[in-house]
Design a protein around this motif. Structure first.
Motif, PDB file in Angstrom:
ATOM      1  N   VAL A  92      95.121  55.134 -18.623  1.00  0.00           N
ATOM      2  CA  VAL A  92      96.112  54.673 -19.592  1.00  0.00           C
ATOM      3  C   VAL A  92      96.730  53.376 -19.075  1.00  0.00           C
ATOM      4  N   SER A  93      96.836  52.393 -19.966  1.00  0.00           N
ATOM      5  CA  SER A  93      97.544  51.161 -19.664  1.00  0.00           C
ATOM      6  C   SER A  93      98.717  51.070 -20.622  1.00  0.00           C
ATOM      7  N   ALA A  94      99.936  51.338 -20.110  1.00  0.00           N
ATOM      8  CA  ALA A  94     101.107  51.414 -20.989  1.00  0.00           C
ATOM      9  C   ALA A  94     102.384  51.420 -20.164  1.00  0.00           C
ATOM     10  N   VAL A  95     103.473  51.228 -20.871  1.00  0.00           N
ATOM     11  CA  VAL A  95     104.797  51.495 -20.340  1.00  0.00           C
ATOM     12  C   VAL A  95     105.192  52.843 -20.923  1.00  0.00           C
ATOM     13  N   ILE A  96     105.514  53.800 -20.078  1.00  0.00           N
ATOM     14  CA  ILE A  96     105.920  55.134 -20.524  1.00  0.00           C
ATOM     15  C   ILE A  96     107.330  55.381 -20.014  1.00  0.00           C
ATOM     16  N   ALA A  97     108.251  55.686 -20.941  1.00  0.00           N
ATOM     17  CA  ALA A  97     109.638  55.880 -20.544  1.00  0.00           C
ATOM     18  C   ALA A  97     110.266  57.020 -21.325  1.00  0.00           C
ATOM     19  N   GLY A  98     111.083  57.789 -20.639  1.00  0.00           N
ATOM     20  CA  GLY A  98     111.827  58.868 -21.271  1.00  0.00           C
ATOM     21  C   GLY A  98     112.829  59.428 -20.282  1.00  0.00           C
ATOM     22  N   GLN A  99     114.092  59.369 -20.641  1.00  0.00           N
ATOM     23  CA  GLN A  99     115.149  59.803 -19.740  1.00  0.00           C
ATOM     24  C   GLN A  99     114.967  61.228 -19.260  1.00  0.00           C
ATOM     25  N   ASP A 100     114.534  62.133 -20.127  1.00  0.00           N
ATOM     26  CA  ASP A 100     114.343  63.534 -19.753  1.00  0.00           C
ATOM     27  C   ASP A 100     112.877  63.953 -19.784  1.00  0.00           C
ATOM     28  N   ALA A 101     111.972  62.995 -19.776  1.00  0.00           N
ATOM     29  CA  ALA A 101     110.549  63.307 -19.862  1.00  0.00           C
ATOM     30  C   ALA A 101     110.002  63.803 -18.531  1.00  0.00           C
ATOM     31  N   ALA A 102     108.979  64.625 -18.620  1.00  0.00           N
ATOM     32  CA  ALA A 102     108.264  65.115 -17.441  1.00  0.00           C
ATOM     33  C   ALA A 102     106.809  64.690 -17.562  1.00  0.00           C
ATOM     34  N   LEU A 103     106.315  63.966 -16.573  1.00  0.00           N
ATOM     35  CA  LEU A 103     104.917  63.563 -16.553  1.00  0.00           C
ATOM     36  C   LEU A 103     104.190  64.429 -15.543  1.00  0.00           C
ATOM     37  N   ASN A 104     103.072  64.980 -15.948  1.00  0.00           N
ATOM     38  CA  ASN A 104     102.294  65.858 -15.086  1.00  0.00           C
ATOM     39  C   ASN A 104     100.869  65.342 -15.033  1.00  0.00           C
ATOM     40  N   ALA A 105     100.418  65.040 -13.841  1.00  0.00           N
ATOM     41  CA  ALA A 105      99.039  64.614 -13.641  1.00  0.00           C
ATOM     42  C   ALA A 105      98.485  65.309 -12.417  1.00  0.00           C
ATOM     43  N   GLY A 106      98.753  66.578 -12.315  1.00  0.00           N
ATOM     44  CA  GLY A 106      98.298  67.334 -11.160  1.00  0.00           C
ATOM     45  C   GLY A 106      97.456  68.521 -11.580  1.00  0.00           C
ATOM     46  N   GLY A 107      97.524  69.549 -10.805  1.00  0.00           N
ATOM     47  CA  GLY A 107      96.816  70.777 -11.138  1.00  0.00           C
ATOM     48  C   GLY A 107      95.318  70.690 -10.986  1.00  0.00           C
ATOM     49  N   GLY A 108      94.862  69.941  -9.996  1.00  0.00           N
ATOM     50  CA  GLY A 108      93.430  69.880  -9.752  1.00  0.00           C
ATOM     51  C   GLY A 108      92.720  68.791 -10.528  1.00  0.00           C
ATOM     52  N   ALA A 109      93.461  68.018 -11.325  1.00  0.00           N
ATOM     53  CA  ALA A 109      92.845  66.925 -12.055  1.00  0.00           C
ATOM     54  C   ALA A 109      92.511  65.797 -11.090  1.00  0.00           C
TER      55      ALA A 109
END
Length: 153
Positions: A92-109
């Protein structure tokens, strides 16, 4: 959305829940530029499943991240959890923003790459290669400030 291509023009969009199942390519057309970006508001969930390419010319070749600005609009006070997930082999090529957001890129990926900038409450990045775009340093990329989403329940 299931595998295939998805293309947006310059402008403002709102999606409550988006799940891209791969392989999938989310592109931007020629109307998008630094002065006319594609701004996407996400209400609750944005999931990039296996083999998704977002705002990329090809794997490993990102378009400018400022062209795609993703703003997560939920907040903990309203009880709306915002969830952004990278599954496997996502770029992904982007600006991602969110005050209460949760980003998850784990779990064996693995094989996940984010090019651009990130502002979230939490970020589990154990399986994400983050490539900060230094041209974004000290840049103001604000969403549409006069647009306010409210829950009228």
């Amino acid at each position: 959305m299931t595998g295939g291509d998805f293309q947006l023009s310059a402008g403002v969009y709102y999606f409550d829940r988006v799940i891209f199942t791969g392989p999938h390519r989310w592109g931007l057309d020629s109307s998008v530029s630094a002065t006319a970006p594609c701004i996407v508001y996400v209400g609750q969930m944005l999931i990039f499943a296996d083999d998704c390419l977002v705002n990329m010319n090809s794997p490993g070749d990102p378009r400018p991240p400022r062209h795609l600005q993703i703003y997560c609009t939920g907040d903990e006070l309203s009880g709306v959890a915002i969830y952004v997930r990278f599954s496997f082999n996502v770029e992904v090529s982007a600006v991602i923003a969110g005050q209460d957001a949760a980003l998850n890129a784990g779990g064996g990926a693995s094989g996940n790459h984010l090019y651009g900038a990130l502002y979230t409450k939490t970020a589990m990045l154990s399986e994400l290669s983050f490539h900060y775009d230094t041209s974004l340093h000290n840049q103001i990329l604000a969403g549409v400030t006069e647009w306010v989403l409210v829950n009228e329940d």
